[in-house]
Design an enzyme around this catalytic site. Structure first.
Site, short mmCIF file in Angstrom:
data_model
loop_
_atom_site.label_atom_id
_atom_site.label_comp_id
_atom_site.label_asym_id
_atom_site.label_seq_id
_atom_site.Cartn_x
_atom_site.Cartn_y
_atom_site.Cartn_z
N ASP A 12 0.80 -1.22 0.00
CA ASP A 12 0.00 0.00 0.00
C ASP A 12 0.84 1.28 0.00
O ASP A 12 0.45 2.30 0.56
CB ASP A 12 -0.97 0.02 1.21
N LYS A 15 1.79 2.08 -5.15
CA LYS A 15 2.32 1.50 -6.39
C LYS A 15 1.39 1.76 -7.58
O LYS A 15 1.84 2.12 -8.67
CB LYS A 15 2.53 -0.03 -6.22
N GLY A 39 -4.52 -4.38 -3.75
CA GLY A 39 -5.53 -3.34 -3.98
C GLY A 39 -4.80 -2.09 -4.40
O GLY A 39 -4.10 -1.47 -3.59
N HIS A 40 -4.87 -1.76 -5.67
CA HIS A 40 -4.13 -0.62 -6.20
C HIS A 40 -5.10 0.49 -6.61
O HIS A 40 -5.99 0.26 -7.42
CB HIS A 40 -3.25 -1.06 -7.39
N GLN A 218 1.97 -6.08 -3.18
CA GLN A 218 2.44 -6.20 -1.79
C GLN A 218 3.73 -5.37 -1.59
O GLN A 218 3.94 -4.43 -2.33
CB GLN A 218 2.68 -7.68 -1.42
N VAL A 294 -8.61 -3.78 -0.04
CA VAL A 294 -9.22 -5.10 -0.27
C VAL A 294 -10.14 -5.49 0.88
O VAL A 294 -11.28 -5.91 0.67
CB VAL A 294 -8.10 -6.17 -0.46
N ASP A 327 2.53 14.59 1.75
CA ASP A 327 1.52 15.54 2.24
C ASP A 327 0.87 15.10 3.55
O ASP A 327 0.37 15.93 4.31
CB ASP A 327 0.43 15.75 1.17
#
Ligand code: GDP
Ligand code: IMO
Ligand code: MG
Length: 425
Positions: A12, A15, A39-40, A218, A294, A327
């Site tokens: 996470d 990517k 989960g991208h 991952q 996910v 940020d």
């Protein structure tokens, strides 16, 4: 030129955003390990896309491929393709190639994932329950069903029966009944089979595919060999996997980009030396919107860990760091950076392999000033506040690697390309 995108932490890191950004100039984008445990997230002009299996280049309407290193859930893939269609993105046999030797995740694997987690009790791994581990186990056990088997109904039936016979005792013992899915799979098989190709052959056509992006899933600390074992996923997540996970064999002209959050997160169980179980941890989670893509679980948050980063950089051969979510640190007065581990009085400059040492790690911190001004959306390096630049420089010094890209927001445009990587790809 070839680009490999790897997560340097526990996943996470952003990517998906970076692959999408890079893919505007690429000929092919390829996934090489993992599955729909990934989960991208990609944001383009207020529209948010969440991908699990499809390479992130698909949003840019680029040619994409899924390599044999991935374990593929056919139901999940079709659902993802349908979802994209509703959003106006068409995935068909012209823009998606599936390696014909990919092993499948079947409903039995999801059930086994659940059973295995229950059996671990207190020591559960916190898997995504997508059947990833059991599918890789069957692959290594040489019982898996592969995409190439979908073409032969009789053989497919035999192989599914074999697989179920192998796991029968366990399923009976834990009272799990799996509905027959053979007919359903057969119905999908012709459609799926049309995507399949001998990817190794196609991808080594260097004249055609000059600019290729390999999209990791991952993070390096979830690697089955080099991660925080046993709290890891079941695939090799480091860059070396691109070769065995796709059949690509060219070792030249390759940049390895290590996607790295400006702090650290982890979802699921396992060691996390710089974890913050306090207001700052809560703050990072809120500001960074750290909820699993996910499983929707809250991600654990902590300070930047340069020990872990140095390890990832070595393991992956990282040439450039992409620093994301800068940020999120904007409002902090002071920021800690982990520069070493104290384990029972001994100083470590790496994460030891022994599981029983994990709980004993005391991070050693260096404190630097925060910048307390907004960096959100800045896309030119010179516009960053001085103290933010100092933070980046400090990280570079500790990691002994240059930061080439800085991300200051989820959108494609919120990206600083310090070393002109996008121009060169
Ligand atoms: P991946 O699995 O590595 O692709 O990362 P995820 O998509 O699971 O999680 C990263 C999250 O951070 C997503 O919600 C992104 O939209 C978001 N994101 C990526 N880069 C930035 C950034 O620089 N700043 C902020 N605030 N959010 C970002
Ligand atoms: P992306 O690609 C973060 C974690 C799970 C669990 C462990 C094992 O989005 O960065 P698995 O289902 O793979 O057997 O679970 O790995 N995990 C991830 N954590 N990001 C991911 O992917 C992950 N994929 C798996 O939470 O701790
Ligand atoms: Mg993710």
């Amino acid at each position: 030129m070839y680009y490999t995108i790897v997560g340097t932490q526990w996943g996470d890191e952003g990517k998906g955003k970076i692959v999408d950004w890079l893919s505007s100039n690429a000929d092919l984008i390829v996934r090489y390990q993992g599955g729909n445990n990934a989960g991208h997230t990609i944001k383009v002009d207020k529209k948010v896309y969440k991908l699990n299996l499809l390479p992130s280049g698909i949003i840019n309407n680029k040619k994409c491929a899924i390599g044999n290193g991935v374990v593929l859930d056919p139901w999940a893939l079709i659902k993802e393709i349908d979802n994209l269609k509703e959003n106006g993105i068409i995935v068909d046999h012209t823009n998606l190639f599936l390696a014909d030797n990919i092993c499948l995740i079947l409903p039995i694997h999801k059930s086994l994932d659940q059973i295995n987690e229950k059996l671990r009790g207190q020591k559960e791994l916190g898997t995504t329950k997508k059947g990833i581990g059991p599918a890789y186990e069957d692959k290594v056990g040489r019982r898996a069903i592969r995409i190439c088997d979908l073409k032969y109904p009789k053989l497919l039936k035999q192989k599914i029966d074999n697989l179920h016979a192998y796991h029968h005792e366990k399923l009976i013992k834990y009272n799990v009944n799996i509905e027959d899915y053979y007919e359903e799979l057969l119905d999908m098989s012709e459609y799926l089979y049309k995507f399949s190709v001998p990817l190794w052959k196609i991808i080594n056509n260097l004249d055609k595919f000059k600019k290729v992006v390999f999209e990791g899933a991952q993070g390096s600390m979830l690697d089955i060999d080099f991660g925080t074992y046993p709290y890891v996923t079941s695939s090799n997540t480091i860059s070396g996997q691109i070769f065995s996970g796709t059949g690509f064999s060219n070792r030249n002209n390759h940049k390895i980009l290590g996607i790295t959050k400006a702090y650290t997160t982890r979802v699921g169980s396992g060691p996390f030396p710089t974890e913050l179980i306090d207001n700052i941890g809560e703050y990072l989670g809120e500001k960074g919107q750290e909820f699993g893509t996910v499983t929707k679980r809250k991600r654990r948050c902590g300070w930047f860990d340069s020990v872990l980063l140095k390890q990832s950089i070595k393991l992956n051969g990282i040439t450039d760091i992409v620093l994301t979510k800068l940020d999120v640190l904007d409002e902090l007065k002071e920021i800690n950076i982990c520069i070493g581990y104290d384990i029972e009085g001994k100083i470590y400059d790496y994460l030891p392999s022994e599981e029983f040492l994990f709980d004993k790690i005391k991070p050693i911190y260096k404190t630097v000033d925060g910048w307390q001004t907004s960096t959100a959306g800045i896309n030119s390096f010179k516009d960053l506040p001085n103290k933010a630049i100092k933070y980046i420089n400090k990280l570079e010094e500790l990691m002994e690697t240059k930061v080439s890209i800085v991300s200051t927001g989820p959108d494609r445009k919120e990206t600083i390309d310090i070393n002109g990587i996008l121009l060169n790809i």
